[in-house]
Design a protein around this motif. Structure first.
Motif, short mmCIF file in Angstrom:
data_model
loop_
_atom_site.label_atom_id
_atom_site.label_comp_id
_atom_site.label_asym_id
_atom_site.label_seq_id
_atom_site.Cartn_x
_atom_site.Cartn_y
_atom_site.Cartn_z
N GLU A 444 -15.32 -58.13 -27.03
CA GLU A 444 -15.37 -57.09 -25.99
C GLU A 444 -16.04 -55.83 -26.50
N LYS A 445 -15.72 -55.38 -27.72
CA LYS A 445 -16.32 -54.15 -28.26
C LYS A 445 -17.83 -54.31 -28.41
N LEU A 446 -18.26 -55.45 -28.96
CA LEU A 446 -19.70 -55.66 -29.17
C LEU A 446 -20.45 -55.78 -27.85
N ARG A 447 -19.82 -56.40 -26.86
CA ARG A 447 -20.46 -56.52 -25.55
C ARG A 447 -20.67 -55.15 -24.93
N ASP A 448 -19.61 -54.30 -25.01
CA ASP A 448 -19.72 -52.96 -24.44
C ASP A 448 -20.76 -52.13 -25.19
N LEU A 449 -20.82 -52.28 -26.53
CA LEU A 449 -21.79 -51.54 -27.34
C LEU A 449 -23.22 -51.90 -26.93
N LYS A 450 -23.48 -53.21 -26.78
CA LYS A 450 -24.83 -53.66 -26.45
C LYS A 450 -25.24 -53.15 -25.07
N ALA A 451 -24.27 -53.18 -24.14
CA ALA A 451 -24.59 -52.73 -22.79
C ALA A 451 -24.81 -51.22 -22.74
N GLU A 452 -24.09 -50.46 -23.54
CA GLU A 452 -24.13 -49.00 -23.47
C GLU A 452 -25.22 -48.42 -24.36
N MET A 453 -25.38 -48.93 -25.60
CA MET A 453 -26.26 -48.30 -26.58
C MET A 453 -27.54 -49.08 -26.84
N GLY A 454 -27.61 -50.31 -26.38
CA GLY A 454 -28.83 -51.07 -26.57
C GLY A 454 -28.76 -52.05 -27.73
N ASN A 455 -29.81 -52.87 -27.87
CA ASN A 455 -29.82 -53.97 -28.83
C ASN A 455 -29.90 -53.48 -30.27
N GLU A 456 -30.62 -52.36 -30.53
CA GLU A 456 -30.79 -51.89 -31.92
C GLU A 456 -29.46 -51.40 -32.49
N ALA A 457 -28.70 -50.65 -31.71
CA ALA A 457 -27.37 -50.20 -32.17
C ALA A 457 -26.46 -51.41 -32.40
#
Length: 514
Positions: A444-457
């Protein structure tokens, strides 16, 4: 004296308790004969034509059975007399039966036909069990466990009672299974005698005199075993026909085998004991030799210790003397060193400027080599903040973007340190039984990170957590590793040493050293 031919007048059920007390008092006062000899008893209330001699246990079972009988044939006066007899046996004759000659039930029974065939393991037959019609038209009756508990209460100790059923339902008959061995046979014969004394034995059942009331029972014999019908079929399934003589012969053969086996065991043990005694004798002799050797060694040891102590004293004295000499020499050297120290301080002051210049040149050389070196120090698990900054710049001005990026990096650094966060899953490698841990894309954390900050983050965080999981999974903090940047792997110690030598050579060249 007995009352077998006495008054036949009866009493009512309500008068039974009072009549029982009167009969008990007469028995206590010795009006009736119960004890014939030390081991033989008789019932004073049974007709003379049916007089039997009982053992204490059998007479008690007879008296209890008649006294508690539910048969309509038993008159209240007869039941009251037998209840009084049972109370008298249990209360007043118990000390008499605890004589020094108790009946040993582990021995074959006496006073019966040893050549008569009986069903073995010993089995009893119970007939005339009350049944009733159920709603479906089949006959039903009491369970075997209830009858078994009643027989146990009366002291017959059956193993189980098995009601016999046929296509009509409960047949009104049951078989009683007793334990194997002589105790079981004793219990079975006592069971049979008790029902015979109550006029509910096999002969009473076979008599066609009147309507039968209550249970009838006996020990299964050859005629029952060979009979057609449900009882004979069941007996042939569960047992065999044997005589007491045959059982005694089998027991004797078992005893002979046991004695033979025990004799062999004793002989083997005796032989083993003799062997152990011989070993002990040899061991004792060896110990004596060892003790003598020990005494000799101890004496030699003590003498050697004395020599060592004497030598140690002489050596200590020599050391003490040498120490004084060295102390004097050290004082002299100390003074010389102090003079040299003063001289070196003067030289160091002169070389300070030159040393500062050398340090500056070495630092510059390190920077130049680090920029093009393949070997360096990498901080494993350190989060790269650049992707976060780039993502924030797309949303905010530069000053606010740096602040927001710093906050996000701090948050994800805390996530990386959390030992309860483990965003991995295990997958099975192809062509084998081994498993490998990979990033769980559904976390869940990684999914939210990718959606919010993008693929590079997302890549920055997953790289950091993979490095921590590989290099410091228990500590969950950043550690430094010697790294081969060209090949993207951990560098060996040899590679690190070669890099340092190269660095040294570079500094020497810049200094013009040879």
């Amino acid at each position: 004296m007995d009352i077998s031919s006495g008054d036949d007048s009866d009493i009512s059920e309500s008068e039974m308790e009072e009549y029982e007390d009167k009969s008990y008092e007469k028995l206590k006062n010795g009006k009736y004969t119960v004890m014939v000899s030390d081991e033989t008893y008789t019932c004073p209330y049974c007709p003379k034509s049916n007089k039997q001699k009982y053992r204490y246990k059998d007479l008690l079972q007879h008296a209890s059975g008649v006294g508690n009988s539910s048969s309509a044939k038993r008159k209240p006066r007869v039941k009251a007399n037998h209840l009084a007899l049972a109370r008298y046996l249990e209360t007043d004759l118990v000390p008499v039966v605890s004589s020094p000659k108790p009946v040993v039930e582990e021995d074959p029974p006496s006073g019966c036909d040893h050549d008569e065939k009986i069903v073995w393991p010993c089995t009893g037959i119970v007939v005339n069990i009350p049944t009733r019609r159920s709603a479906d038209g089949r006959s039903v009756g009491e369970s075997g466990s209830k009858l078994r508990d009643e027989l146990i209460r009366r002291g017959f100790n059956p193993v189980r009672v098995h009601p016999l059923w046929n296509f009509r339902g409960h047949s009104g008959t049951a078989v009683v299974e007793f334990r194997k061995g002589w105790p079981g046979l004793h219990n079975a014969l006592s069971f049979e005698k008790a029902y015979e004394a109550d006029h509910h034995g096999k002969k009473d059942w076979g008599a066609n005199d009147d309507v039968k009331h209550g249970l009838y029972a006996w020990v299964a014999r050859a005629d029952d075993y060979n009979a057609s019908g449900i009882i004979g079929d069941h007996l042939r399934k569960i047992g065999d026909l044997k005589t007491i003589s045959e059982l005694m012969e089998e027991e004797a053969r078992k005893q002979d085998r046991l004695v033979s086996n025990l004799t062999n065991i004793i002989e083997t043990k005796t032989k083993h004991i003799k062997e152990l005694e011989a070993i002990c004798s040899e061991t004792s002799k060896s110990l004596e030799v060892l003790m003598e050797e020990k005494e000799n060694l101890l004496q030699a040891y003590n003498e050697e210790i004395k020599k060592i102590q004497l030598s140690a004293r002489e050596h200590f004295q020599k050391i003490s003397s040498d120490h004084e000499k060295l102390k004097s020499q050290l004082e002299t050297h100390k003074k010389e060193l102090e003079l040299r120290g003063v001289e070196l301080e003067k030289r160091e002051a002169l070389n300070e400027t030159e040393r500062k210049k050398l340090a500056e040149e070495l630092e510059q050389g390190l920077k130049e080599i680090s920029r093009r070196a393949n070997i360096g120090v990498k901080r494993m698990g350190e989060l790269d903040g650049k992707p976060f900054l780039e993502a924030m710049k797309r949303r905010y001005n530069e000053e606010l973007a740096e602040e927001r990026a710093s906050e996000m990096c701090s948050l994800w650094e805390e996530y990386l340190k959390d030992p309860d966060w483990h965003p991995f899953k295990r997958i099975k490698l192809e062509g084998g039984e081994e498993y490998q841990e990979v990033i769980d894309d559904e976390d869940e954390k990684l999914r939210d990170l990718k959606a919010e900050m993008g693929n590079e983050a997302y890549k920055s965080v997953t790289l950091a957590i993979k490095e921590i999981n590989e290099y410091n999974p228990s500590g969950r903090y950043v550690i430094s590793e010697l790294w081969n940047y060209r090949e993207g792997r951990k560098a060996s110690l040899k590679e690190g040493v070669e890099f340092l030598l190269e660095l040294w050579e570079t500094v020497k060249r810049r200094r013009g050293m040879t």
